[in-house]
Scaffold this motif. Structure first.
Motif, short mmCIF file in Angstrom:
data_model
loop_
_atom_site.label_atom_id
_atom_site.label_comp_id
_atom_site.label_asym_id
_atom_site.label_seq_id
_atom_site.Cartn_x
_atom_site.Cartn_y
_atom_site.Cartn_z
N TYR A 43 22.08 9.55 9.01
CA TYR A 43 22.72 10.52 8.12
C TYR A 43 22.16 11.92 8.35
CZ TYR A 43 24.33 12.78 3.88
OH TYR A 43 24.90 13.64 2.98
N GLY A 44 20.84 12.05 8.48
CA GLY A 44 20.27 13.36 8.76
C GLY A 44 20.66 13.87 10.13
N PHE A 45 20.79 12.96 11.09
CA PHE A 45 21.10 13.37 12.46
C PHE A 45 22.54 13.85 12.61
CE2 PHE A 45 22.51 12.34 16.80
CZ PHE A 45 21.59 13.07 17.54
N TYR A 46 23.46 13.20 11.90
CA TYR A 46 24.88 13.52 12.07
C TYR A 46 25.39 14.56 11.07
CZ TYR A 46 25.20 9.67 15.35
OH TYR A 46 25.03 8.86 16.44
N MET A 47 24.50 15.22 10.35
CA MET A 47 24.92 16.37 9.56
C MET A 47 25.14 17.57 10.49
SD MET A 47 25.25 15.38 6.47
CE MET A 47 25.54 16.98 5.74
N GLN A 48 26.16 18.35 10.21
CA GLN A 48 26.51 19.48 11.07
C GLN A 48 26.65 20.74 10.23
OE1 GLN A 48 30.47 19.55 12.81
NE2 GLN A 48 29.64 20.34 14.74
N PHE A 49 25.98 21.79 10.69
CA PHE A 49 26.07 23.09 10.02
C PHE A 49 26.93 24.02 10.85
CE2 PHE A 49 24.29 27.45 9.57
CZ PHE A 49 24.69 27.68 8.27
N VAL A 50 28.02 24.51 10.27
CA VAL A 50 28.93 25.44 10.93
C VAL A 50 28.71 26.81 10.31
CG1 VAL A 50 31.32 25.99 11.51
CG2 VAL A 50 30.58 23.60 11.36
N GLU A 51 28.03 27.67 11.03
CA GLU A 51 27.63 28.96 10.48
C GLU A 51 28.82 29.87 10.24
OE1 GLU A 51 24.11 32.26 11.28
OE2 GLU A 51 24.52 30.66 12.73
N GLU A 96 28.44 19.49 6.70
CA GLU A 96 29.17 18.25 6.50
C GLU A 96 28.76 17.20 7.52
OE1 GLU A 96 33.11 18.89 9.24
OE2 GLU A 96 33.26 19.22 7.08
N GLU A 97 29.19 15.97 7.26
CA GLU A 97 28.92 14.88 8.19
C GLU A 97 29.84 14.99 9.40
OE1 GLU A 97 28.89 10.98 6.35
OE2 GLU A 97 28.63 11.93 4.40
N HIS A 98 29.30 14.69 10.56
CA HIS A 98 30.08 14.69 11.79
C HIS A 98 29.71 13.44 12.58
CE1 HIS A 98 32.53 16.42 14.97
NE2 HIS A 98 31.55 16.18 15.83
N VAL A 131 17.88 18.41 3.62
CA VAL A 131 18.17 18.11 2.21
C VAL A 131 18.97 16.82 2.05
CG1 VAL A 131 19.40 18.92 0.16
CG2 VAL A 131 17.92 20.49 1.42
N PRO A 132 20.11 16.65 2.73
CA PRO A 132 20.84 15.38 2.57
C PRO A 132 20.02 14.17 3.03
CG PRO A 132 22.25 17.04 3.56
CD PRO A 132 20.86 17.58 3.59
N TYR A 133 19.25 14.35 4.10
CA TYR A 133 18.40 13.26 4.59
C TYR A 133 17.37 12.87 3.55
CZ TYR A 133 14.83 10.90 7.39
OH TYR A 133 13.91 9.99 7.86
N ALA A 134 16.71 13.85 2.96
CA ALA A 134 15.70 13.57 1.93
C ALA A 134 16.33 12.97 0.68
CB ALA A 134 14.94 14.86 1.58
N GLN A 135 17.55 13.36 0.36
CA GLN A 135 18.23 12.77 -0.78
C GLN A 135 18.45 11.27 -0.57
OE1 GLN A 135 21.84 14.94 -1.39
NE2 GLN A 135 20.81 16.81 -2.07
N GLY A 136 18.94 10.91 0.61
CA GLY A 136 19.16 9.50 0.91
C GLY A 136 17.87 8.69 0.89
N VAL A 137 16.79 9.27 1.43
CA VAL A 137 15.49 8.59 1.42
C VAL A 137 15.01 8.38 -0.01
CG1 VAL A 137 13.06 8.83 2.05
CG2 VAL A 137 14.83 9.42 3.71
N SER A 138 15.17 9.39 -0.85
CA SER A 138 14.71 9.30 -2.24
C SER A 138 15.45 8.21 -3.00
CB SER A 138 14.90 10.65 -2.95
OG SER A 138 14.15 11.66 -2.32
N VAL A 139 16.74 8.08 -2.76
CA VAL A 139 17.51 7.04 -3.45
C VAL A 139 17.05 5.66 -3.00
CG1 VAL A 139 19.81 6.07 -3.78
CG2 VAL A 139 19.51 8.54 -3.76
N TYR A 140 16.84 5.48 -1.70
CA TYR A 140 16.32 4.20 -1.21
C TYR A 140 14.99 3.86 -1.89
CZ TYR A 140 19.34 2.73 2.67
OH TYR A 140 20.38 2.23 3.43
N ILE A 141 14.08 4.82 -1.91
CA ILE A 141 12.74 4.57 -2.46
C ILE A 141 12.83 4.26 -3.95
CG2 ILE A 141 10.50 5.63 -2.93
CD1 ILE A 141 10.89 7.21 -0.31
#
Length: 398
Positions: A166-174, A180-182, A109-119
């Motif tokens: 940005y998509g790669f450095y997102m971290q999910f802490v279950e 969040e970004e890491h 989701v955050p990765y796609a958000q950033g891509v959409s803004v660029y486009i």
């Protein structure tokens, strides 16, 4: 844009900060949350409806698939992705107090958000450059459909690659259900944030503003330099056309800057002044600016499609609330001097240098075919050509 501010604010939701958010911020107020939900709901409905409609009318009618319309469709598609991915997820994550959508969506989701803004921003820039070239160099061949598709494809590829970190450095802490970004280091995060702000906002804003200022100056110079005798009615028509075009140019620049500048300011402050996260009203400021940025997905279909005569005609045929009184095969009268041979594939034709007068237009395979009758005087030729150029300029703007 969406990339920095939302994730940094979401970081306050992690572990020990959840109680701080719930107890001490104005965003914990149910009334405030309901108000923002109403705003986001309206943006979602209007944005999805308007952008889907734009995509639909272009896909259903091959004659609508011109260079300008393809750029507008790409803009509508990116805005549609922004509506689906940014508008609902950002407030839901904050108001629910955690990320409940799983590990995969935490990255996607955050990765796609950033891509959409660029486009979105780069497509707006492409539209501005295309209009700049058409209006300042009206006798040059326009961009071909193949080149347009290549530019659109390149925008997508570059946007996907630039947003990868940005998509790669997102971290999910279950354990604490936060996303969040890491980043490997703080300097790397700041460099990436600055680079993104420059490419997503500053460069497009500069190019769009410069192109439309040049277009404005060109139109004003043309209006002042028109020689010859004209009736008062034609003068009034040209004056009104110029005013309408100038208002449109100003609106495009102001709405773009007004929509995205506040969120970028919040992101820059957040990146280079971390204590800003501790401000009591930071959450409120962020959501106000984020809401304003997301509202651009509602403005774009109106500015770039509805005010275009061809789009408006297609909308009236598709929407049941409009009567279908016009047909695509109805010939229409036009004024001006245009060539019966030159068609650039974009519903515009270059002007003929021969003395002629346009009588009738037939639409065939997305081109305007003009039947021409010769005239005998140079004055008639010049007058018709100036009138045609003025109308072509207006069509290029709208």
């Amino acid at each position: 844009m969406e990339r920095n501010g939302s994730s940094d604010y979401w970081q306050n939701l992690s572990s020990s900060n959840v109680s701080y958010y719930t107890d001490d911020t104005i965003m914990s107020n149910l009334s405030v949350q309901i108000i923002f939900c109403i705003f986001y709901g309206n943006i979602f409905i209007l944005g999805v409806f308007g952008n889907v409609l734009v995509c639909y009318v272009v896909l259903r009618n091959q004659q609508m698939q011109t260079v300008t319309n393809l750029f507008i469709t790409n803009l509508a598609f990116s805005d549609l992705l922004l509506c689906v991915l940014a508008v609902p997820f950002t407030p839901l994550y904050t108001f629910l107090g955690g990320w409940i959508f799983g590990r995969m969506l935490c990255h996607l989701v955050p990765y796609a958000q950033g891509v959409s803004v660029y486009i979105s921003t780069w497509t707006l820039t492409s539209i501005a450059i295309d209009r700049f070239l058409v209006i300042l160099y009206p006798f040059h061949p326009r961009m071909r459909i193949e080149i347009c598709w290549t530019i659109i494809f390149g925008i997508w590829i570059v946007a996907l690659m630039l947003t990868l970190p940005y998509g790669f450095y997102m971290q999910f802490v279950e354990t604490y259900t936060y996303c969040e970004e890491h980043w490997p280091s703080e300097p790397f995060r700041k460099v990436f944030s600055s680079f993104t702000t420059i490419l997503q906002f500053l460069v497009p804003c500069f190019v769009i503003t410069l192109c439309y200022i040049c277009v404005w100056i060109k139109l004003n110079d043309r209006a002042r330099s028109k020689p010859g005798s004209k009736s008062s009615k034609r003068e009034e028509t040209d004056r009104e056309r110029k005013k309408r075009t100038n208002r449109m140019l100003v609106a495009m620049v102001i709405i773009f800057g007004f929509s995205w500048l506040p969120l970028n300011i919040v992101n820059i402050i957040n990146d280079f002044y971390p204590p800003a996260n501790d401000w009591s009203y930071y959450g409120l400021f962020f959501f106000m600016t984020h809401c304003l940025a997301m509202s651009s997905t509602c403005y774009n279909p109106f500015l770039y499609a509805w005010l275009n005569d061809n789009f408006r005609k297609e909308f009236k045929q598709v929407l049941p609330c409009f009567s279908r009184t016009s047909t695509n095969n109805t010939p229409r009268l036009t004024e001006g001097c245009r060539s019966e041979k030159l068609c650039n594939g974009n519903n515009t034709v270059q002007e003929s240098l021969l003395p002629s007068q346009a009588i009738r237009v037939q639409v065939t395979q997305g081109c305007e075919m003009i039947t021409l009758n010769p005239t005998t005087t140079n004055n008639t030729k010049d007058q018709d050509r100036r009138s045609s150029t003025s109308k072509d300029f207006e069509d290029a703007i709208l």
